[in-house]
Design a protein around this motif. Structure first.
Motif, PDB file in Angstrom:
ATOM      1  N   CYS A  27      47.720  42.495  45.562  1.00 11.41           N
ATOM      2  CA  CYS A  27      46.670  41.231  44.822  1.00 11.41           C
ATOM      3  C   CYS A  27      47.535  39.967  44.668  1.00 11.41           C
ATOM      4  O   CYS A  27      48.901  39.833  44.427  1.00 11.41           O
ATOM      5  CB  CYS A  27      46.454  41.946  43.572  1.00 11.41           C
ATOM      6  SG  CYS A  27      45.167  40.978  42.893  1.00 11.41           S
ATOM      7  N   LEU A  29      46.667  38.346  41.857  1.00 10.76           N
ATOM      8  CA  LEU A  29      46.548  37.975  40.632  1.00 10.76           C
ATOM      9  C   LEU A  29      47.342  39.422  39.849  1.00 10.76           C
ATOM     10  O   LEU A  29      47.583  40.072  40.628  1.00 10.76           O
ATOM     11  CB  LEU A  29      45.259  38.052  39.976  1.00 10.76           C
ATOM     12  CG  LEU A  29      44.257  36.918  40.468  1.00 10.76           C
ATOM     13  CD1 LEU A  29      43.069  36.849  39.574  1.00 10.76           C
ATOM     14  CD2 LEU A  29      44.946  35.643  40.295  1.00 10.76           C
ATOM     15  N   ARG A  30      47.624  39.301  38.596  1.00 12.19           N
ATOM     16  CA  ARG A  30      48.450  40.466  38.028  1.00 12.19           C
ATOM     17  C   ARG A  30      47.539  40.852  36.760  1.00 12.19           C
ATOM     18  O   ARG A  30      48.252  40.918  35.484  1.00 12.19           O
ATOM     19  CB  ARG A  30      49.774  40.123  37.808  1.00 12.19           C
ATOM     20  CG  ARG A  30      50.627  39.757  38.982  1.00 12.19           C
ATOM     21  CD  ARG A  30      50.936  41.270  39.558  1.00 12.19           C
ATOM     22  NE  ARG A  30      51.781  41.166  40.624  1.00 12.19           N
ATOM     23  CZ  ARG A  30      51.584  40.773  41.881  1.00 12.19           C
ATOM     24  NH1 ARG A  30      50.222  40.775  42.332  1.00 12.19           N
ATOM     25  NH2 ARG A  30      52.495  40.955  42.823  1.00 12.19           N
ATOM     26  N   CYS A  31      46.195  41.151  36.793  1.00 13.22           N
ATOM     27  CA  CYS A  31      45.524  41.226  35.411  1.00 13.22           C
ATOM     28  C   CYS A  31      46.285  42.091  34.403  1.00 13.22           C
ATOM     29  O   CYS A  31      46.500  43.379  34.987  1.00 13.22           O
ATOM     30  CB  CYS A  31      44.163  41.513  35.676  1.00 13.22           C
ATOM     31  SG  CYS A  31      43.144  40.518  36.841  1.00 13.22           S
ATOM     32  N   TYR A  33      45.340  44.525  32.081  1.00 15.25           N
ATOM     33  CA  TYR A  33      44.849  45.731  31.889  1.00 15.25           C
ATOM     34  C   TYR A  33      44.709  46.581  33.411  1.00 15.25           C
ATOM     35  O   TYR A  33      44.532  47.714  33.287  1.00 15.25           O
ATOM     36  CB  TYR A  33      43.363  45.672  31.481  1.00 15.25           C
ATOM     37  CG  TYR A  33      42.522  44.613  32.376  1.00 15.25           C
ATOM     38  CD1 TYR A  33      41.968  45.130  33.676  1.00 15.25           C
ATOM     39  CD2 TYR A  33      42.347  43.436  32.153  1.00 15.25           C
ATOM     40  CE1 TYR A  33      41.259  44.527  34.432  1.00 15.25           C
ATOM     41  CE2 TYR A  33      41.421  42.556  32.738  1.00 15.25           C
ATOM     42  CZ  TYR A  33      40.947  43.174  33.837  1.00 15.25           C
ATOM     43  OH  TYR A  33      40.156  42.190  34.780  1.00 15.25           O
ATOM     44  N   CYS A  34      44.996  45.903  34.564  1.00 16.27           N
ATOM     45  CA  CYS A  34      44.998  46.556  35.823  1.00 16.27           C
ATOM     46  C   CYS A  34      46.261  46.737  36.315  1.00 16.27           C
ATOM     47  O   CYS A  34      46.300  47.870  36.925  1.00 16.27           O
ATOM     48  CB  CYS A  34      44.334  45.645  36.651  1.00 16.27           C
ATOM     49  SG  CYS A  34      44.339  46.193  38.213  1.00 16.27           S
ATOM     50  N   MET A  35      47.398  45.986  36.010  1.00 21.00           N
ATOM     51  CA  MET A  35      48.562  46.125  36.678  1.00 21.00           C
ATOM     52  C   MET A  35      49.801  45.914  35.571  1.00 21.00           C
ATOM     53  O   MET A  35      49.573  45.493  34.721  1.00 21.00           O
ATOM     54  CB  MET A  35      48.792  45.201  37.511  1.00 21.00           C
ATOM     55  CG  MET A  35      48.222  45.259  39.058  1.00 21.00           C
ATOM     56  SD  MET A  35      48.665  44.203  40.202  1.00 21.00           S
ATOM     57  CE  MET A  35      47.664  44.459  41.443  1.00 21.00           C
ATOM     58  N   GLY A  73      43.392  46.543  44.889  1.00 24.47           N
ATOM     59  CA  GLY A  73      43.762  45.326  45.239  1.00 24.47           C
ATOM     60  C   GLY A  73      42.906  44.321  45.580  1.00 24.47           C
ATOM     61  O   GLY A  73      41.716  44.371  45.035  1.00 24.47           O
ATOM     62  N   GLU A  74      43.326  43.192  46.000  1.00 23.35           N
ATOM     63  CA  GLU A  74      42.469  42.045  46.591  1.00 23.35           C
ATOM     64  C   GLU A  74      41.953  41.975  47.937  1.00 23.35           C
ATOM     65  O   GLU A  74      43.037  41.990  48.503  1.00 23.35           O
ATOM     66  CB  GLU A  74      43.206  40.707  46.041  1.00 23.35           C
ATOM     67  CG  GLU A  74      42.160  39.654  46.717  1.00 23.35           C
ATOM     68  CD  GLU A  74      40.651  39.660  45.919  1.00 23.35           C
ATOM     69  OE1 GLU A  74      40.468  39.891  44.954  1.00 23.35           O
ATOM     70  OE2 GLU A  74      39.922  39.158  46.945  1.00 23.35           O
ATOM     71  N   ASN A 102      38.547  39.186  43.215  1.00 19.31           N
ATOM     72  CA  ASN A 102      38.502  38.225  42.283  1.00 19.31           C
ATOM     73  C   ASN A 102      38.377  36.780  42.525  1.00 19.31           C
ATOM     74  O   ASN A 102      38.439  35.824  41.402  1.00 19.31           O
ATOM     75  CB  ASN A 102      40.157  38.366  41.689  1.00 19.31           C
ATOM     76  CG  ASN A 102      41.204  37.873  42.974  1.00 19.31           C
ATOM     77  OD1 ASN A 102      40.798  37.025  43.847  1.00 19.31           O
ATOM     78  ND2 ASN A 102      42.224  38.192  42.769  1.00 19.31           N
ATOM     79  N   ASN A 328      44.710  49.011  40.803  1.00 17.88           N
ATOM     80  CA  ASN A 328      44.608  48.467  42.007  1.00 17.88           C
ATOM     81  C   ASN A 328      44.822  49.249  43.040  1.00 17.88           C
ATOM     82  O   ASN A 328      44.652  49.169  44.419  1.00 17.88           O
ATOM     83  CB  ASN A 328      45.696  47.333  42.148  1.00 17.88           C
ATOM     84  CG  ASN A 328      47.179  48.008  42.065  1.00 17.88           C
ATOM     85  OD1 ASN A 328      47.512  48.755  41.151  1.00 17.88           O
ATOM     86  ND2 ASN A 328      48.119  47.783  43.103  1.00 17.88           N
TER      87      ASN A 328
END
Ligand code: SAM
Ligand code: SF4
Length: 332
Positions: A27, A29-31, A33-35, A73-74, A102, A328
């Protein structure tokens, strides 16, 4: 030979007609809550090739899957994603091909995605404040996503839905602003309860839990919400915002178990068939795809067998991490 009429019915009588297909675990991004902040991603050779993804999707569609959502992932950072979209959109029997993104790459990719065959788009956006957006995503620029939303509107998708994970103490004060943004732009929006998938360090998930019921109360103070029976085939329960084109969805894996109507399975980017988001059990489809390339009959037999192991429901406890896999890996 698998009967051409074979469909996927699990032991609890649920018909499986929806596949969420993760095309990458990576991804841009590195949100939080996700990663985790430091992530190790899968080596490239473990990720399914475009052909393997297409062969797996074809087997599912031949077994009665009618909707596929591409995710990650993205998904937009996967090389040649447009080629995959075009080949899946052409599968006979598939009613709908959608994507969750995203939005960062939509400014240049929205139009080609629409032309390649994506019908509806979900765009994740958890804050409309640039500094907070950066904090939640660790690296994201809000402006890129807002431009992405504009590009998606201009591309003319049948429907665009925003997704927002609401975390108490981080962005729960933006429920009304996010909804206003959706309504003003003629978009739908779903609010998602955070799930305890993967060990994170940024916050204790137990402290940030907020229920859909609580969010709905906030919304009801400003909007007239009309109960809606409409479904998009996913886990969202919808209300219609009176005098607008927008619907608000609530995805409540913690407070309102929706497993009795579950119609979906997921395949990770490395080809693990996950029968339930909240259970680790999976079948390694990559092994089958790589050992017997082109043997769709064998693949279908294994998928049918795996559906026999679909659990009745998930059990999430925000106090503990039962599932070590991050979102992800799983695909939203
Ligand atoms: N990268 C794309 C995106 O963010 O839309 C697609 C993949 S992302 C894993 C899919 C969805 O899962 C996003 O809407 C994201 O906010 C949501 N998500 C990620 N981690 C989550 C978690 N722990 N609990 C609930 N939703 C989560
Ligand atoms: Fe990336 Fe989506 Fe996870 Fe955010 S939620 S880190 S955008 S995969």
């Amino acid at each position: 030979m698998v009967s051409p009429q074979a469909t996927l019915i699990d032991p609890f009588g649920r018909s499986i007609n929806y596949l969420r297909l993760s095309v990458t675990d990576r991804c841009n991004l590195r949100c939080t809550y996700c990663m985790a902040e430091e992530m190790t991603f899968l080596p490239k050779q473990q990720i399914l090739s475009l052909e393997e993804l297409r062969d797996a999707a074809t087997a599912f569609v031949e077994l009665g899957v009618r909707k596929i959502r591409l995710t990650g992932g993205e998904p937009l950072i996967r090389r040649d994603i447009l080629k995959l979209v075009s080949s899946l959109a052409a599968l006979p029997g598939l009613d709908e091909l959608t994507m969750t993104t995203n939005g960062v790459l939509l400014p240049t990719m929205a139009q080609p995605l629409k032309e390649a065959g994506i019908a509806r788009l979900n765009i994740s956006i958890d804050s409309l404040k640039a500094d907070r957006f950066k904090q939640l995503t660790r690296v994201g620029e809000l402006d890129q996503v807002l431009q992405g939303v504009r590009a998606a509107k201009a591309a003319g998708f049948a429907k665009i839905k925003l997704n927002a994970v609401i975390l108490a103490g981080f962005n729960d004060d933006e429920v009304l602003d996010l909804t206003r943004f959706a309504v003003d732009n003629g978009l739908d929006i779903s609010f998602i309860e955070e799930m305890p998938l993967g060990e994170i360090s940024s916050h204790r998930r137990h402290d940030t839990q907020i229920t859909s019921g609580h969010i709905r109360e906030q919304l009801a103070a400003e909007y007239q919400l009309l109960d809606s029976t409409e479904t998009t085939g996913g886990p969202s329960r919808y209300v219609q915002v009176a005098n607008s084109d927008s619907k608000i969805g609530f995805i409540s894996p913690i407070s309102n178990n929706f497993c009795d109507s579950c119609n979906r399975v997921r395949m990770t980017a490395e080809g693990r068939l996950l029968l339930c988001l909240g259970n680790e059990h999976s079948l390694d489809l990559r092994e089958i795809l790589r050992t017997w390339p082109g043997d769709s009959e064998r693949l279908k037999r294994h998928i049918i067998q795996a559906i026999g192991d679909k659990p009745e429901r998930h059990y999430f406890d925000p106090e503990q991490v039962d599932i070590v896999r991050f979102m992800n890996m799983t695909g939203g």
